[in-house]
Design a protein around this motif. Sequence first.
Motif, PDB file in Angstrom:
ATOM      1  N   CYS A   1     -49.758  -5.181 -11.104  1.00 56.81           N
ATOM      2  CA  CYS A   1     -50.021  -6.498 -11.671  1.00 56.81           C
ATOM      3  C   CYS A   1     -51.317  -6.432 -12.466  1.00 56.81           C
TER       4      CYS A   1
ATOM      5  N   HIS B   1     -54.353 -12.363 -10.229  1.00 61.25           N
ATOM      6  CA  HIS B   1     -53.015 -11.867  -9.916  1.00 61.25           C
ATOM      7  C   HIS B   1     -53.055 -11.094  -8.604  1.00 61.25           C
TER       8      HIS B   1
ATOM      9  N   PRO C   1     -46.816  -6.568  -7.122  1.00 65.18           N
ATOM     10  CA  PRO C   1     -45.808  -7.630  -7.075  1.00 65.18           C
ATOM     11  C   PRO C   1     -45.049  -7.623  -5.761  1.00 65.18           C
TER      12      PRO C   1
ATOM     13  N   CYS D   1     -46.141 -11.354  -9.521  1.00 63.53           N
ATOM     14  CA  CYS D   1     -47.569 -11.037  -9.465  1.00 63.53           C
ATOM     15  C   CYS D   1     -48.389 -12.299  -9.237  1.00 63.53           C
TER      16      CYS D   1
ATOM     17  N   PRO E   1     -44.529  -8.621 -13.472  1.00 60.46           N
ATOM     18  CA  PRO E   1     -45.118  -7.300 -13.324  1.00 60.46           C
ATOM     19  C   PRO E   1     -45.082  -6.522 -14.645  1.00 60.46           C
TER      20      PRO E   1
END
Length: 163
Positions: free
Chosen positions: A28, A34, A38, A55, A102
């Motif tokens: 990510c 973030h 992910p 993410c 992602p």
Amino acid sequence: MMVTMATPLLLALLVGALPSRAFGEGACLQDGKHKTTPSAEPQLTECSLYADNACCTVEDVQDIAHVPALSNKNAPWDHCGHLSSTCEVFLKRVSCFYRCSPDAARWPHPRRRSYIQAVPLCHSFCRDWFDACRMDLTCARNWARDPRGHNCTGTCVQYQQVG
């Protein structure tokens, strides 16, 4: 003209802080906003396209539910009033890509760590986006150079008039 209008807008909207290293699969954006990697977010109703591998968290995208709320995140979308629902759909879609996908980490800018560059776009997506927003108002004259609207003059024009 449609592609040239929408493409800078997309690139400006995909702004984010990126580390200098390249990203691989399953990474990510590493900007503190973030997740590190992910993972599934089954409760992700906004940005649901990414619910299986996101993410972002539900909390990360709460403000996307209504795009003008993004003005608190330095986006100039509501400086000229509310957007049409069709234009808002495209802006949400791009925001969801940046915050939750992602895949967003695959296109880092080589010199500006806070940007994504050269994200491939289909011509049809750019055309449809421009058509959806062409009558909406904006004050940003160059979304690629001024994604936060700092240079808005206060004069609002339709997207189709910006060039």
